[in-house]
Design a protein around this motif. Sequence first.
Motif, PDB file in Angstrom:
ATOM      1  N   ASP A  95      15.263  27.249  23.005  1.00  0.00           N
ATOM      2  CA  ASP A  95      15.620  25.793  22.651  1.00  0.00           C
ATOM      3  C   ASP A  95      16.083  25.487  21.200  1.00  0.00           C
ATOM      4  OD1 ASP A  95      13.152  26.057  21.508  1.00  0.00           O
ATOM      5  OD2 ASP A  95      12.194  24.531  22.812  1.00  0.00           O
ATOM      6  N   ALA A  96      15.702  26.351  20.388  1.00  0.00           N
ATOM      7  CA  ALA A  96      16.031  26.306  19.067  1.00  0.00           C
ATOM      8  C   ALA A  96      17.462  26.503  18.802  1.00  0.00           C
ATOM      9  CB  ALA A  96      15.342  27.388  18.132  1.00  0.00           C
ATOM     10  N   ASN A  97      18.018  27.562  19.580  1.00  0.00           N
ATOM     11  CA  ASN A  97      19.441  27.781  19.658  1.00  0.00           C
ATOM     12  C   ASN A  97      20.362  26.770  20.205  1.00  0.00           C
ATOM     13  OD1 ASN A  97      19.351  30.152  17.957  1.00  0.00           O
ATOM     14  ND2 ASN A  97      19.365  31.405  19.798  1.00  0.00           N
ATOM     15  N   LEU A  98      19.572  26.045  21.245  1.00  0.00           N
ATOM     16  CA  LEU A  98      20.140  24.754  22.119  1.00  0.00           C
ATOM     17  C   LEU A  98      20.334  23.729  21.067  1.00  0.00           C
ATOM     18  CD1 LEU A  98      20.905  23.518  24.638  1.00  0.00           C
ATOM     19  CD2 LEU A  98      18.592  22.959  25.155  1.00  0.00           C
ATOM     20  N   PHE A  99      19.415  23.509  20.377  1.00  0.00           N
ATOM     21  CA  PHE A  99      19.354  22.334  19.569  1.00  0.00           C
ATOM     22  C   PHE A  99      20.364  22.643  18.334  1.00  0.00           C
ATOM     23  CE2 PHE A  99      14.565  22.093  20.467  1.00  0.00           C
ATOM     24  CZ  PHE A  99      14.777  21.346  21.668  1.00  0.00           C
ATOM     25  N   ALA A 100      20.621  23.782  17.813  1.00  0.00           N
ATOM     26  CA  ALA A 100      21.662  24.172  16.907  1.00  0.00           C
ATOM     27  C   ALA A 100      22.923  23.980  17.588  1.00  0.00           C
ATOM     28  CB  ALA A 100      21.271  25.734  16.569  1.00  0.00           C
ATOM     29  N   LEU A 101      23.235  24.145  18.815  1.00  0.00           N
ATOM     30  CA  LEU A 101      24.574  23.885  19.444  1.00  0.00           C
ATOM     31  C   LEU A 101      24.842  22.467  19.548  1.00  0.00           C
ATOM     32  CD1 LEU A 101      27.084  24.881  20.872  1.00  0.00           C
ATOM     33  CD2 LEU A 101      25.535  24.989  23.096  1.00  0.00           C
ATOM     34  N   ILE A 102      23.801  21.677  20.035  1.00  0.00           N
ATOM     35  CA  ILE A 102      23.957  20.179  20.120  1.00  0.00           C
ATOM     36  C   ILE A 102      24.272  19.563  18.714  1.00  0.00           C
ATOM     37  CG2 ILE A 102      22.561  18.024  20.579  1.00  0.00           C
ATOM     38  CD1 ILE A 102      21.017  19.790  22.556  1.00  0.00           C
ATOM     39  N   GLU A 103      23.567  20.150  17.784  1.00  0.00           N
ATOM     40  CA  GLU A 103      24.007  19.653  16.261  1.00  0.00           C
ATOM     41  C   GLU A 103      25.462  19.876  16.257  1.00  0.00           C
ATOM     42  OE1 GLU A 103      23.390  17.479  12.901  1.00  0.00           O
ATOM     43  OE2 GLU A 103      22.502  17.353  14.906  1.00  0.00           O
ATOM     44  N   LYS A 104      25.868  21.026  16.344  1.00  0.00           N
ATOM     45  CA  LYS A 104      27.164  21.552  15.987  1.00  0.00           C
ATOM     46  C   LYS A 104      28.386  21.059  16.968  1.00  0.00           C
ATOM     47  CE  LYS A 104      25.715  26.192  14.433  1.00  0.00           C
ATOM     48  NZ  LYS A 104      25.544  27.554  14.703  1.00  0.00           N
ATOM     49  N   VAL A 105      28.174  20.740  18.011  1.00  0.00           N
ATOM     50  CA  VAL A 105      29.067  19.974  18.825  1.00  0.00           C
ATOM     51  C   VAL A 105      29.121  18.340  18.226  1.00  0.00           C
ATOM     52  CG1 VAL A 105      29.321  18.730  20.978  1.00  0.00           C
ATOM     53  CG2 VAL A 105      28.768  21.153  20.872  1.00  0.00           C
ATOM     54  N   ARG A 106      27.890  17.787  17.907  1.00  0.00           N
ATOM     55  CA  ARG A 106      27.792  16.573  17.416  1.00  0.00           C
ATOM     56  C   ARG A 106      28.621  16.362  16.024  1.00  0.00           C
ATOM     57  NH1 ARG A 106      25.415  13.371  13.790  1.00  0.00           N
ATOM     58  NH2 ARG A 106      24.220  14.962  12.945  1.00  0.00           N
ATOM     59  N   LYS A 107      28.731  17.586  15.311  1.00  0.00           N
ATOM     60  CA  LYS A 107      29.468  17.443  14.003  1.00  0.00           C
ATOM     61  C   LYS A 107      30.776  17.830  14.221  1.00  0.00           C
ATOM     62  CE  LYS A 107      25.447  17.753  11.016  1.00  0.00           C
ATOM     63  NZ  LYS A 107      24.792  18.791   9.872  1.00  0.00           N
ATOM     64  N   HIS A 108      31.251  18.307  15.342  1.00  0.00           N
ATOM     65  CA  HIS A 108      32.724  18.981  15.469  1.00  0.00           C
ATOM     66  C   HIS A 108      33.498  17.956  15.460  1.00  0.00           C
ATOM     67  CE1 HIS A 108      34.687  22.639  16.817  1.00  0.00           C
ATOM     68  NE2 HIS A 108      35.545  21.893  17.402  1.00  0.00           N
ATOM     69  N   GLU A 109      34.578  18.182  14.637  1.00  0.00           N
ATOM     70  CA  GLU A 109      35.896  17.369  14.363  1.00  0.00           C
ATOM     71  C   GLU A 109      36.470  17.316  15.686  1.00  0.00           C
ATOM     72  OE1 GLU A 109      37.828  14.193  13.032  1.00  0.00           O
ATOM     73  OE2 GLU A 109      36.038  15.339  11.796  1.00  0.00           O
TER      74      GLU A 109
ATOM     75  N   GLY B 183      20.077  15.307  20.447  1.00  0.00           N
ATOM     76  CA  GLY B 183      19.199  15.760  19.417  1.00  0.00           C
ATOM     77  C   GLY B 183      18.268  16.961  19.673  1.00  0.00           C
ATOM     78  N   ARG B 184      16.911  16.893  19.717  1.00  0.00           N
ATOM     79  CA  ARG B 184      16.056  17.735  20.144  1.00  0.00           C
ATOM     80  C   ARG B 184      15.431  17.385  21.653  1.00  0.00           C
ATOM     81  NH1 ARG B 184      15.145  21.043  16.264  1.00  0.00           N
ATOM     82  NH2 ARG B 184      12.978  21.966  16.880  1.00  0.00           N
ATOM     83  N   HIS B 185      16.203  16.781  22.369  1.00  0.00           N
ATOM     84  CA  HIS B 185      15.863  16.449  23.845  1.00  0.00           C
ATOM     85  C   HIS B 185      16.681  16.938  24.945  1.00  0.00           C
ATOM     86  CE1 HIS B 185      12.803  13.391  21.969  1.00  0.00           C
ATOM     87  NE2 HIS B 185      13.871  13.202  21.175  1.00  0.00           N
TER      88      HIS B 185
ATOM     89  N   LEU C 197      15.143  29.747  30.034  1.00  0.00           N
ATOM     90  CA  LEU C 197      15.342  29.054  28.770  1.00  0.00           C
ATOM     91  C   LEU C 197      13.672  29.119  28.172  1.00  0.00           C
ATOM     92  CD1 LEU C 197      16.444  26.630  27.219  1.00  0.00           C
ATOM     93  CD2 LEU C 197      14.977  25.103  28.336  1.00  0.00           C
ATOM     94  N   ILE C 198      13.808  29.706  26.957  1.00  0.00           N
ATOM     95  CA  ILE C 198      12.598  29.906  26.085  1.00  0.00           C
ATOM     96  C   ILE C 198      12.314  28.848  25.083  1.00  0.00           C
ATOM     97  CG2 ILE C 198      11.502  31.730  24.255  1.00  0.00           C
ATOM     98  CD1 ILE C 198      13.391  33.639  25.524  1.00  0.00           C
ATOM     99  N   ARG C 199      11.005  28.208  25.358  1.00  0.00           N
ATOM    100  CA  ARG C 199      10.772  27.251  24.572  1.00  0.00           C
ATOM    101  C   ARG C 199       9.934  27.450  23.321  1.00  0.00           C
ATOM    102  NH1 ARG C 199       6.534  24.473  26.586  1.00  0.00           N
ATOM    103  NH2 ARG C 199       7.293  22.572  25.604  1.00  0.00           N
ATOM    104  N   SER C 200      10.247  27.000  22.316  1.00  0.00           N
ATOM    105  CA  SER C 200       9.567  27.347  20.899  1.00  0.00           C
ATOM    106  C   SER C 200       8.174  26.826  21.006  1.00  0.00           C
ATOM    107  CB  SER C 200      10.239  26.508  19.645  1.00  0.00           C
ATOM    108  OG  SER C 200      11.699  26.887  19.867  1.00  0.00           O
TER     109      SER C 200
END
Length: 277
Positions: free
Chosen positions: A138-152, A254-256, A266-269
Amino acid sequence: MSRPELTNAARPATFEVEAYNEAGEMVPTSIAGEHPLTLYLDKREIVTLMTLGHAPEALIIGYLRNQRLVDSIDDIASVQVDWDTESAAVVTRGRKQGIEEQIRKKTVTSGCGQGTMFGDLMEEVEKIHLRNDVSLTDANLFALIEKVRKHETIYKQAGAVHGCALASTEGEILMFVEDVGRHNAVDAIAGFMWLDAIDGADKVFYTTGRLTSEMVIKCAQMRIPFLVSRSGLTQMGHAIAKRVGITMLGRASGRHYLVFTGKERLIRSAPQPTAFV
């Protein structure tokens, strides 16, 4: 692999028009492109797609792939897109057996611009085996979600489009495609994957759109085990994901997230300890 001969006929993604705000002031505003593109397969008219036109050749190849109208990228000799005639002419190296029957079994699907599905795709999808030895933290999932959010994105400039991303399980975006319909965006990614010989078996597919049966089927066809959306899903999408064994996550922001099927990948932190002062 024999790479087909391709045009390079990308259209501008946005256009500037005049708009007037609530104060009556003219405001130059960017809007998304939308163009009809009729696909001809060996001179036979197949379908007209409404598209942004940003990656038309990849869109056509991915459409043919996901509809099983060709079996391999090696079967495609050329894709020629001509916006003057609003057409995409595909020439194959040999017509596929049974294609007439496939085309007769056309189903109009739900979604932006209405997608189409040919033949007995569900029977084929149920024969697909997705890898069970891959996982996503889920840490890598959250990282992906954030990168998509910031993607131009075109969406940030003009709205009116859906975006899809192919990513690694480490949360890195490998490609990002937008179009006026989410099914077009997923087809374009499928086309790029074929052209670049990218294996989907250890990848994550992210979409801004809802997870319908069509999206699940296309994800399975690309052999991608993880399907993520910031939106919701349909009952049929859920049922098919469960049957084919896809790890489906919706409402991811976000983180949800909510994991609906395939939670074993899926591996939960570990929860962080609460700090007391």
